[in-house]
Each structure stands twice: as structure tokens, then as C-alpha cells.
Design a protein around this motif. Sequence first.
Motif, PDB file in Angstrom:
ATOM      1  N   ASN A  95       4.838   0.632   3.589  1.00 54.10           N
ATOM      2  CA  ASN A  95       3.392   0.367   3.530  1.00 54.10           C
ATOM      3  C   ASN A  95       3.027  -1.046   3.972  1.00 54.10           C
ATOM      4  OD1 ASN A  95       3.302   2.937   2.588  1.00 54.10           O
ATOM      5  ND2 ASN A  95       2.591   2.443   0.538  1.00 54.10           N
ATOM      6  N   PHE A  96       3.565  -1.454   5.130  1.00 51.51           N
ATOM      7  CA  PHE A  96       3.247  -2.767   5.709  1.00 51.51           C
ATOM      8  C   PHE A  96       3.585  -3.887   4.726  1.00 51.51           C
ATOM      9  CE2 PHE A  96      -0.034   0.307   7.303  1.00 51.51           C
ATOM     10  CZ  PHE A  96       0.548   0.522   8.536  1.00 51.51           C
ATOM     11  N   GLY A  97       4.827  -3.861   4.239  1.00 52.05           N
ATOM     12  CA  GLY A  97       5.275  -4.825   3.254  1.00 52.05           C
ATOM     13  C   GLY A  97       5.479  -6.219   3.809  1.00 52.05           C
ATOM     14  N   PHE A 136      -1.517   7.862   7.263  1.00 50.24           N
ATOM     15  CA  PHE A 136      -2.266   8.999   6.723  1.00 50.24           C
ATOM     16  C   PHE A 136      -3.767   8.859   6.879  1.00 50.24           C
ATOM     17  CE2 PHE A 136       1.561   8.370   4.044  1.00 50.24           C
ATOM     18  CZ  PHE A 136       2.237   9.535   4.357  1.00 50.24           C
ATOM     19  N   GLY A 137      -4.220   7.959   7.726  1.00 49.25           N
ATOM     20  CA  GLY A 137      -5.644   7.712   7.866  1.00 49.25           C
ATOM     21  C   GLY A 137      -6.190   6.703   6.878  1.00 49.25           C
ATOM     22  N   PHE A 138      -5.302   6.126   6.029  1.00 52.88           N
ATOM     23  CA  PHE A 138      -5.721   5.132   5.033  1.00 52.88           C
ATOM     24  C   PHE A 138      -5.654   3.732   5.638  1.00 52.88           C
ATOM     25  CE2 PHE A 138      -3.588   7.810   1.426  1.00 52.88           C
ATOM     26  CZ  PHE A 138      -4.506   8.830   1.644  1.00 52.88           C
ATOM     27  N   TYR A 139      -6.623   2.890   5.313  1.00 50.25           N
ATOM     28  CA  TYR A 139      -6.523   1.455   5.588  1.00 50.25           C
ATOM     29  C   TYR A 139      -7.607   0.765   4.768  1.00 50.25           C
ATOM     30  CZ  TYR A 139      -5.435  -2.893   7.979  1.00 50.25           C
ATOM     31  OH  TYR A 139      -5.030  -4.173   8.251  1.00 50.25           O
ATOM     32  N   HIS A 140      -7.201   0.066   3.735  1.00 48.79           N
ATOM     33  CA  HIS A 140      -8.087  -0.610   2.788  1.00 48.79           C
ATOM     34  C   HIS A 140      -8.837   0.353   1.882  1.00 48.79           C
ATOM     35  CE1 HIS A 140      -7.137  -4.402   4.537  1.00 48.79           C
ATOM     36  NE2 HIS A 140      -7.859  -4.258   5.636  1.00 48.79           N
ATOM     37  N   VAL A 141      -8.803   1.639   2.181  1.00 47.24           N
ATOM     38  CA  VAL A 141      -9.424   2.633   1.300  1.00 47.24           C
ATOM     39  C   VAL A 141      -8.449   3.780   1.115  1.00 47.24           C
ATOM     40  CG1 VAL A 141     -11.809   2.098   1.926  1.00 47.24           C
ATOM     41  CG2 VAL A 141     -10.545   3.790   3.260  1.00 47.24           C
ATOM     42  N   ARG A 142      -8.489   4.428  -0.039  1.00 48.96           N
ATOM     43  CA  ARG A 142      -7.592   5.542  -0.334  1.00 48.96           C
ATOM     44  C   ARG A 142      -8.264   6.841   0.077  1.00 48.96           C
ATOM     45  NH1 ARG A 142      -2.085   5.674  -1.046  1.00 48.96           N
ATOM     46  NH2 ARG A 142      -1.506   7.523  -2.245  1.00 48.96           N
ATOM     47  N   SER A 143      -8.600   6.904   1.363  1.00 50.02           N
ATOM     48  CA  SER A 143      -9.287   8.077   1.897  1.00 50.02           C
ATOM     49  C   SER A 143      -8.854   8.257   3.343  1.00 50.02           C
ATOM     50  CB  SER A 143     -10.810   7.891   1.821  1.00 50.02           C
ATOM     51  OG  SER A 143     -11.478   8.988   2.395  1.00 50.02           O
ATOM     52  N   ALA A 144      -8.506   9.484   3.711  1.00 51.87           N
ATOM     53  CA  ALA A 144      -8.061   9.769   5.073  1.00 51.87           C
ATOM     54  C   ALA A 144      -9.277   9.804   5.995  1.00 51.87           C
ATOM     55  CB  ALA A 144      -7.313  11.086   5.126  1.00 51.87           C
ATOM     56  N   PRO A 162      -4.229  -4.692  22.068  1.00 48.45           N
ATOM     57  CA  PRO A 162      -5.129  -5.522  22.874  1.00 48.45           C
ATOM     58  C   PRO A 162      -5.991  -6.460  22.039  1.00 48.45           C
ATOM     59  CG  PRO A 162      -5.851  -3.228  22.863  1.00 48.45           C
ATOM     60  CD  PRO A 162      -4.502  -3.250  22.233  1.00 48.45           C
ATOM     61  N   ASP A 163      -6.256  -6.094  20.778  1.00 45.94           N
ATOM     62  CA  ASP A 163      -7.094  -6.932  19.918  1.00 45.94           C
ATOM     63  C   ASP A 163      -6.862  -6.510  18.463  1.00 45.94           C
ATOM     64  OD1 ASP A 163      -9.053  -4.744  19.192  1.00 45.94           O
ATOM     65  OD2 ASP A 163      -9.405  -4.842  21.358  1.00 45.94           O
ATOM     66  N   PRO A 164      -7.287  -7.338  17.501  1.00 44.97           N
ATOM     67  CA  PRO A 164      -7.075  -6.993  16.089  1.00 44.97           C
ATOM     68  C   PRO A 164      -7.765  -5.698  15.671  1.00 44.97           C
ATOM     69  CG  PRO A 164      -7.530  -9.336  16.313  1.00 44.97           C
ATOM     70  CD  PRO A 164      -7.792  -8.721  17.662  1.00 44.97           C
ATOM     71  N   GLY A 165      -8.903  -5.374  16.288  1.00 43.10           N
ATOM     72  CA  GLY A 165      -9.588  -4.139  15.936  1.00 43.10           C
ATOM     73  C   GLY A 165      -8.761  -2.910  16.263  1.00 43.10           C
ATOM     74  N   PHE A 166      -8.138  -2.908  17.443  1.00 44.90           N
ATOM     75  CA  PHE A 166      -7.267  -1.792  17.806  1.00 44.90           C
ATOM     76  C   PHE A 166      -6.081  -1.735  16.844  1.00 44.90           C
ATOM     77  CE2 PHE A 166      -3.960   0.503  19.965  1.00 44.90           C
ATOM     78  CZ  PHE A 166      -4.613   1.464  20.717  1.00 44.90           C
ATOM     79  N   ALA A 167      -5.553  -2.895  16.463  1.00 49.06           N
ATOM     80  CA  ALA A 167      -4.416  -2.935  15.552  1.00 49.06           C
ATOM     81  C   ALA A 167      -4.773  -2.310  14.202  1.00 49.06           C
ATOM     82  CB  ALA A 167      -3.944  -4.371  15.364  1.00 49.06           C
ATOM     83  N   GLU A 168      -5.965  -2.594  13.685  1.00 52.20           N
ATOM     84  CA  GLU A 168      -6.392  -1.987  12.420  1.00 52.20           C
ATOM     85  C   GLU A 168      -6.484  -0.474  12.550  1.00 52.20           C
ATOM     86  OE1 GLU A 168      -9.767  -3.417  10.381  1.00 52.20           O
ATOM     87  OE2 GLU A 168      -9.050  -5.487  10.234  1.00 52.20           O
ATOM     88  N   ASP A 169      -7.050  -0.016  13.662  1.00 48.22           N
ATOM     89  CA  ASP A 169      -7.157   1.424  13.877  1.00 48.22           C
ATOM     90  C   ASP A 169      -5.774   2.047  14.006  1.00 48.22           C
ATOM     91  OD1 ASP A 169      -8.760   3.644  14.007  1.00 48.22           O
ATOM     92  OD2 ASP A 169      -9.006   3.568  16.182  1.00 48.22           O
ATOM     93  N   LEU A 170      -4.850   1.347  14.667  1.00 46.76           N
ATOM     94  CA  LEU A 170      -3.483   1.845  14.795  1.00 46.76           C
ATOM     95  C   LEU A 170      -2.839   1.997  13.417  1.00 46.76           C
ATOM     96  CD1 LEU A 170      -1.203   2.545  16.847  1.00 46.76           C
ATOM     97  CD2 LEU A 170      -0.468   0.168  16.643  1.00 46.76           C
ATOM     98  N   ARG A 171      -3.051   1.018  12.535  1.00 48.23           N
ATOM     99  CA  ARG A 171      -2.483   1.109  11.183  1.00 48.23           C
ATOM    100  C   ARG A 171      -3.034   2.328  10.438  1.00 48.23           C
ATOM    101  NH1 ARG A 171       0.467  -3.538  10.137  1.00 48.23           N
ATOM    102  NH2 ARG A 171      -0.202  -5.397  11.305  1.00 48.23           N
ATOM    103  N   ARG A 172      -4.308   2.639  10.618  1.00 52.99           N
ATOM    104  CA  ARG A 172      -4.872   3.842   9.993  1.00 52.99           C
ATOM    105  C   ARG A 172      -4.123   5.091  10.463  1.00 52.99           C
ATOM    106  NH1 ARG A 172      -9.682   1.241  11.463  1.00 52.99           N
ATOM    107  NH2 ARG A 172     -10.796   0.358   9.674  1.00 52.99           N
ATOM    108  N   HIS A 173      -3.891   5.153  11.769  1.00 55.84           N
ATOM    109  CA  HIS A 173      -3.234   6.336  12.332  1.00 55.84           C
ATOM    110  C   HIS A 173      -1.755   6.397  11.969  1.00 55.84           C
ATOM    111  CE1 HIS A 173      -6.548   7.989  14.684  1.00 55.84           C
ATOM    112  NE2 HIS A 173      -6.904   6.748  14.954  1.00 55.84           N
ATOM    113  N   LEU A 174      -1.193   5.303  11.502  1.00 55.64           N
ATOM    114  CA  LEU A 174       0.199   5.279  11.058  1.00 55.64           C
ATOM    115  C   LEU A 174       0.339   5.498   9.562  1.00 55.64           C
ATOM    116  CD1 LEU A 174       1.361   2.142  13.083  1.00 55.64           C
ATOM    117  CD2 LEU A 174       2.205   4.470  13.443  1.00 55.64           C
TER     118      LEU A 174
END
Length: 402
Positions: free
Chosen positions: A68-70, A247-255, A233-245
Motif C-alpha cells: 500500500n505505497f509504504g 482497487f480504485g482507492f486513493y485517499h478515500v475508501r471507495s472504488a 508526465p505529471d503528479p496528476g497522472f501519477a495520482e490517477d495511476l495509483r488509484r488504478h493500482l
Amino acid sequence: MELEQGSLYSAYNLSRQLYSPGNPIPRSLHPLSPKQNAWIPVACPRLPPAAAIMPYLEQIDAARQYSNFGPLSRTLETRLAARLHVAAERVVTVANGTLGLTAALMAAGVPAGALVLMPAWTFVATAHAVRMAGLVPYLVDIEPDSGIMTPEIAEAALASAPAPVGAVIPVLPFGRPVELGVWDSFSAAYRVPVVIDGAAAFDAVRPAKAPVMVSLHATKILGAGEGGFVVCPDPGFAEDLRRHLNFGFYHVRSATVPALNGKFSEYHAAVGLAALDRWTETRRAFQRVARSWRRTLATTLPDAALPDSYGENWVSSTTIIRFSGAEADALGAYLACHGIDSRPWWSKGVHRHPAFAACSRTPLPTTEELAERTLGLPCFVDLSDTTISHIGKVLGDCPHRG
């Protein structure tokens, strides 16, 4: 050992059954190498020793976060970003390169079911990533000298595609450097997302406006056992990539989006950090091997070509040679009869695999030609100059060459 052509192929196939990577077969167990004390494998990876990894494992014990991105994964991302001269937020570690490509295609917003234009001259993982992203591989040819799918080739393929093309995946073959800025221009001109497969290109890859995936598999020049990273290419894409890696979660416990579980383990991060600590030494060792191959082939096999500037401007964990007027199968079989492993690289193209034989494709004359003339030779950090000279002599003596 002298064998007729038919027996040569039988010996080659038998050697494939007997050999498993990283497990050299001693003379007593290998009937095909009476002149050698041991089977020479095509690859023999060496990851950092346990002592080098232990301090990082102790950090895992202290933190008690294992995925989980430790903290170790984040540290590795920061160090990789510094090496690439980009912000730390632009590098995302992944469980393996295939999932990295898959998630990057998902994050790029490619419509489900669209074609993804990619070279047939690549490892089959590229096509598997396309399928896992809910997309369809569309196989195209490559440029003869470099083995690369160029923007000009992609442009022609777009015009003849049987359905809408949703993305393009250029591949950096064998880890060689490629000018990625041309793909930024292509993507802007045709409004088609580009995702770069730089799996083997840790030493040569540079950031671009397109996401670039690099593998950290044990067989790669910088290995973590399993894993990889994506330069975004940018931090925004990186955040979206983390969501897709995740379960769709990133900062929220919701897919929030369709997703994978493609996160990088802290244990693999420990190996990756220890490998990065030793990178200068590792690169120097692979460079010695590459230069030794270049010297040997220049004298024993002058009709064999290595990739441009291999061993000088860039290094890789593979030594790939292209022959003039020779069949790779016959040469590989001859090497096997002398106790030397080799590889018909990429199984001669994605289209040769049953899983992708039905994929739409353009004519592939260059891919077909390179498949018959390209061979992977032994390459690993402790491969000696003496052994390389021996292999070169065997190749030079092959009666089936040319």
C-alpha cells in the motif's frame, strides 16, 4: 560434436527441456555438452546479497507496513525520481511491469474495446497488458535498422486501422535509448495517448510527456526480483495511476474507477533499494560484458551486429546480435550442442503466439526478417571474458552460418 541439421534441432529442443534459468546443468546431467564443464545459461541474474538487504528489512519490521505505497516504496520512488531529475510525485512503483502498462493505459482514459497500436516485435507482456486493460492489440511492423516502431510507421498504421485506435505503445527494444520527444509530437498531432514500454531500458530511459514503464524484474539490469515503476508526465497522472493500482482507492475508501491490485511490496522495495545502492558497480559489470562481446564478435563473427552504442552509451542485461544471412534457429541449435544457451528473442514476435495470432495486424516483413536473424547470447555480470571468447569461437565455427 557433429550433428546433421535434423539432429541439431532435436538437440536444441532437448536443451530447452533440460534447462531452467538460473540453474546451470553440470556436465554429468547434460548429454549435449561433452566439451564443457557446465551448461552456460543465457541469463544468470544476481540480486543484492542478504546482508545488503537486511537493513531495509529491519526498517520493514519497525514500520510494520508491507504494501500500500509504504515508506520503502516511497523512498525508492524518490531516489528514482532524483536519478531522472523529475519531481518525486511523478514516479510510481508497481508490482510488475505488465501491471504498470495496464494501469497506465487505464489512467490514460483509453475507451474500452479500442485498438492499441503496438509493434509485433516486443515481448508478449506488452500485448497481455493491452488485453488486461480491456483493449485490443493492433500489431504493426518496425524500422529495419533499429527494430523500433517509429511515428512514421504508426502514422501509416493509423490510416489503415480496421477500427478506432485508442492508444499507441512504442517499445524500447533490448533497453536501447530512443528519442521520446517525437512521440510527444505524435500524440499531440493525432490526439492519441501514448504509453512507452521501456521495460528493459533502466539505463537509457528519460522522462517524457507520455508515461514510461520500466521493469525491475530479476532479469533486468536493475532488479528487485519483481516489480517496476512508471515515470508519469505529471503528479496528476501519477495520482490517477495509483488509484488504478489500488482497487480504485486513493485517499478515500471507495472504488472510484475500475482498477487492479498492482501495488509494489515493501519487500521488493527493500531489494530494489539495495540494488540501487550498488547500481554503479552493477552498471560497470554489465558494461565490461558488453564491451567484451563487442571485441569478441569483431574478430570471430564480423557479420554479426550489436545494437548501436551498446556497451558505450548504454548497457542492458541482454546481449542481442543480428546476423547477416543466417538463421537464428540453426545458430542457437549449434550453440546448444556445445553447452551454450541462447534465445530466439521474443519468440519471434507477438503474432507467433497462439493467444495473439488472430489480432489485426499490418504486413510484418521486417519483423519476420529480424525474427530469423536475431539471437540473444549469454549475458550476466559474472560472465568472464574467457567464456565470451569461447562462445564467440563456437559461433565463428558454426557450419550453418551464412
